[in-house]
Design a protein around this motif. Structure first.
Motif, PDB file in Angstrom:
ATOM      1  N   SER A  21      39.109  20.891  41.579  1.00 50.07           N
ATOM      2  CA  SER A  21      37.887  21.037  40.571  1.00 50.07           C
ATOM      3  C   SER A  21      38.456  21.938  39.802  1.00 50.07           C
ATOM      4  CB  SER A  21      36.955  21.176  40.930  1.00 50.07           C
ATOM      5  OG  SER A  21      35.859  21.604  40.140  1.00 50.07           O
ATOM      6  N   GLU A  22      37.627  21.556  38.881  1.00 48.61           N
ATOM      7  CA  GLU A  22      37.548  22.993  36.966  1.00 48.61           C
ATOM      8  C   GLU A  22      36.893  24.302  38.049  1.00 48.61           C
ATOM      9  OE1 GLU A  22      36.380  23.227  32.467  1.00 48.61           O
ATOM     10  OE2 GLU A  22      37.083  21.360  33.273  1.00 48.61           O
ATOM     11  N   TYR A  23      36.325  23.691  38.945  1.00 46.19           N
ATOM     12  CA  TYR A  23      34.812  24.956  39.038  1.00 46.19           C
ATOM     13  C   TYR A  23      35.053  25.095  40.421  1.00 46.19           C
ATOM     14  CZ  TYR A  23      32.988  23.980  34.397  1.00 46.19           C
ATOM     15  OH  TYR A  23      33.008  23.432  33.645  1.00 46.19           O
ATOM     16  N   GLN A  24      34.681  26.131  41.092  1.00 50.49           N
ATOM     17  CA  GLN A  24      34.652  26.570  42.386  1.00 50.49           C
ATOM     18  C   GLN A  24      33.453  27.770  42.732  1.00 50.49           C
ATOM     19  OE1 GLN A  24      38.029  30.077  42.120  1.00 50.49           O
ATOM     20  NE2 GLN A  24      38.145  28.844  44.123  1.00 50.49           N
ATOM     21  N   TRP A  25      32.675  27.466  43.797  1.00 48.97           N
ATOM     22  CA  TRP A  25      31.674  27.332  44.777  1.00 48.97           C
ATOM     23  C   TRP A  25      31.508  28.397  45.930  1.00 48.97           C
ATOM     24  CZ3 TRP A  25      29.506  26.879  49.008  1.00 48.97           C
ATOM     25  CH2 TRP A  25      27.868  26.876  49.250  1.00 48.97           C
ATOM     26  N   CYS A  26      30.611  29.290  45.504  1.00 49.23           N
ATOM     27  CA  CYS A  26      30.801  30.834  46.206  1.00 49.23           C
ATOM     28  C   CYS A  26      30.279  30.652  47.128  1.00 49.23           C
ATOM     29  CB  CYS A  26      30.704  31.838  45.343  1.00 49.23           C
ATOM     30  SG  CYS A  26      30.335  33.777  45.888  1.00 49.23           S
ATOM     31  N   MET A  27      30.033  30.851  48.264  1.00 44.92           N
ATOM     32  CA  MET A  27      29.480  30.238  49.655  1.00 44.92           C
ATOM     33  C   MET A  27      28.423  31.610  49.962  1.00 44.92           C
ATOM     34  SD  MET A  27      30.591  29.854  53.500  1.00 44.92           S
ATOM     35  CE  MET A  27      31.313  32.036  54.148  1.00 44.92           C
ATOM     36  N   HIS A  28      28.823  32.928  49.066  1.00 44.60           N
ATOM     37  CA  HIS A  28      27.525  34.354  49.273  1.00 44.60           C
ATOM     38  C   HIS A  28      26.566  33.993  48.279  1.00 44.60           C
ATOM     39  CE1 HIS A  28      30.086  37.669  51.975  1.00 44.60           C
ATOM     40  NE2 HIS A  28      31.025  36.652  51.548  1.00 44.60           N
ATOM     41  N   CYS A  29      26.961  33.782  46.972  1.00 50.01           N
ATOM     42  CA  CYS A  29      25.711  33.761  46.302  1.00 50.01           C
ATOM     43  C   CYS A  29      25.688  32.260  45.661  1.00 50.01           C
ATOM     44  CB  CYS A  29      25.975  34.101  45.008  1.00 50.01           C
ATOM     45  SG  CYS A  29      27.400  33.792  43.424  1.00 50.01           S
ATOM     46  N   GLU A  30      25.739  30.876  46.086  1.00 52.36           N
ATOM     47  CA  GLU A  30      25.641  30.332  45.520  1.00 52.36           C
ATOM     48  C   GLU A  30      25.751  30.018  44.472  1.00 52.36           C
ATOM     49  OE1 GLU A  30      21.769  29.223  48.310  1.00 52.36           O
ATOM     50  OE2 GLU A  30      23.241  28.444  49.911  1.00 52.36           O
ATOM     51  N   ARG A  31      26.313  29.997  43.691  1.00 50.14           N
ATOM     52  CA  ARG A  31      27.083  29.677  42.500  1.00 50.14           C
ATOM     53  C   ARG A  31      28.532  29.117  41.982  1.00 50.14           C
ATOM     54  NH1 ARG A  31      24.058  35.114  40.309  1.00 50.14           N
ATOM     55  NH2 ARG A  31      25.636  36.089  42.134  1.00 50.14           N
ATOM     56  N   ALA A  32      27.910  28.699  40.905  1.00 49.43           N
ATOM     57  CA  ALA A  32      29.248  28.031  40.844  1.00 49.43           C
ATOM     58  C   ALA A  32      30.134  28.854  39.335  1.00 49.43           C
ATOM     59  CB  ALA A  32      29.739  26.970  40.615  1.00 49.43           C
ATOM     60  N   TYR A  33      31.704  28.667  39.184  1.00 52.78           N
ATOM     61  CA  TYR A  33      31.990  29.266  38.643  1.00 52.78           C
ATOM     62  C   TYR A  33      33.349  28.600  38.159  1.00 52.78           C
ATOM     63  CZ  TYR A  33      34.109  31.777  42.525  1.00 52.78           C
ATOM     64  OH  TYR A  33      35.120  31.768  43.479  1.00 52.78           O
ATOM     65  N   ARG A  34      33.693  28.726  37.144  1.00 52.92           N
ATOM     66  CA  ARG A  34      35.413  28.376  36.540  1.00 52.92           C
ATOM     67  C   ARG A  34      36.652  28.922  37.570  1.00 52.92           C
ATOM     68  NH1 ARG A  34      35.328  24.592  32.136  1.00 52.92           N
ATOM     69  NH2 ARG A  34      34.524  24.532  30.905  1.00 52.92           N
ATOM     70  N   ARG A  35      36.940  27.856  37.620  1.00 55.16           N
ATOM     71  CA  ARG A  35      38.443  28.370  38.846  1.00 55.16           C
ATOM     72  C   ARG A  35      39.046  29.333  37.845  1.00 55.16           C
ATOM     73  NH1 ARG A  35      39.885  26.455  43.140  1.00 55.16           N
ATOM     74  NH2 ARG A  35      38.859  24.594  43.025  1.00 55.16           N
ATOM     75  N   GLY A  36      39.552  30.104  38.692  1.00 59.52           N
ATOM     76  CA  GLY A  36      40.146  30.954  37.870  1.00 59.52           C
ATOM     77  C   GLY A  36      39.578  32.776  37.046  1.00 59.52           C
ATOM     78  N   GLU A  37      38.026  32.690  36.990  1.00 57.46           N
ATOM     79  CA  GLU A  37      37.479  33.222  36.877  1.00 57.46           C
ATOM     80  C   GLU A  37      37.344  34.216  37.161  1.00 57.46           C
ATOM     81  OE1 GLU A  37      34.249  31.160  33.143  1.00 57.46           O
ATOM     82  OE2 GLU A  37      33.882  31.781  35.684  1.00 57.46           O
ATOM     83  N   HIS A  38      36.816  35.810  37.785  1.00 57.78           N
ATOM     84  CA  HIS A  38      37.082  36.226  39.036  1.00 57.78           C
ATOM     85  C   HIS A  38      36.587  37.554  38.299  1.00 57.78           C
ATOM     86  CE1 HIS A  38      41.512  36.564  38.906  1.00 57.78           C
ATOM     87  NE2 HIS A  38      41.200  37.778  39.106  1.00 57.78           N
ATOM     88  N   ARG A  39      36.363  38.554  39.249  1.00 55.12           N
ATOM     89  CA  ARG A  39      36.859  40.048  38.105  1.00 55.12           C
ATOM     90  C   ARG A  39      37.131  40.719  39.933  1.00 55.12           C
ATOM     91  NH1 ARG A  39      32.388  42.905  42.058  1.00 55.12           N
ATOM     92  NH2 ARG A  39      31.330  41.147  42.713  1.00 55.12           N
ATOM     93  N   MET A  40      38.619  41.916  39.461  1.00 54.79           N
ATOM     94  CA  MET A  40      38.882  42.690  40.424  1.00 54.79           C
ATOM     95  C   MET A  40      38.025  44.037  41.263  1.00 54.79           C
ATOM     96  SD  MET A  40      41.326  40.568  40.785  1.00 54.79           S
ATOM     97  CE  MET A  40      42.548  41.969  42.549  1.00 54.79           C
ATOM     98  N   VAL A  41      38.164  43.374  42.242  1.00 49.20           N
ATOM     99  CA  VAL A  41      37.504  45.127  42.966  1.00 49.20           C
ATOM    100  C   VAL A  41      38.525  45.704  44.141  1.00 49.20           C
ATOM    101  CG1 VAL A  41      35.857  45.648  45.119  1.00 49.20           C
ATOM    102  CG2 VAL A  41      35.290  43.642  43.190  1.00 49.20           C
ATOM    103  N   GLY A  42      39.364  46.838  43.338  1.00 50.14           N
ATOM    104  CA  GLY A  42      40.025  47.465  43.850  1.00 50.14           C
ATOM    105  C   GLY A  42      41.621  46.283  43.957  1.00 50.14           C
ATOM    106  N   ASP A  43      41.774  45.680  44.923  1.00 52.99           N
ATOM    107  CA  ASP A  43      43.164  44.662  44.118  1.00 52.99           C
ATOM    108  C   ASP A  43      42.427  43.415  45.200  1.00 52.99           C
ATOM    109  OD1 ASP A  43      44.823  46.431  43.964  1.00 52.99           O
ATOM    110  OD2 ASP A  43      45.802  46.581  46.100  1.00 52.99           O
TER     111      ASP A  43
END
Length: 89
Positions: A21-43
């Motif tokens: 899919s073009e999207y992913q779903w986060c098990m922690h916050c139960e929200r979806a986002y576009r695949r490839g979107e993320h924020r870096m925390v350390g590495d």
């Protein structure tokens, strides 16, 4: 980065792209986002929502696979909307 052409693995890569899919779903916050979107925390690439502590590898599920048993969820998820794994009836 340059990738070498490898015809032996080409069909596997194409099949993976078709089933992703073009999207992913986060098990922690139960929200979806576009695949490839993320924020870096350390590495570590984390869920793009700043109030979430889920990482995209362990906690990011393919949206189409997630919603397969939940047909009431839209094909294209809305940004910021929670989609519980176990919705109330």
């Amino acid at each position: 980065m340059i990738h070498a052409h490898d015809s032996e693995n080409e069909s596997d890569e194409d099949e993976e792209d078709e089933n992703t899919s073009e999207y992913q779903w986060c098990m922690h916050c139960e929200r979806a986002y576009r695949r490839g979107e993320h924020r870096m925390v350390g590495d570590i690439p984390m869920c793009p929502y700043p109030d979430c502590d889920g990482d995209i590898f362990m906690d990011g599920w393919d949206w189409d696979q997630f919603r397969e048993p939940l047909p009431q969820y839209p094909e294209v998820p809305e940004h910021g909307v929670k989609y519980p794994m176990y919705p109330s009836k």
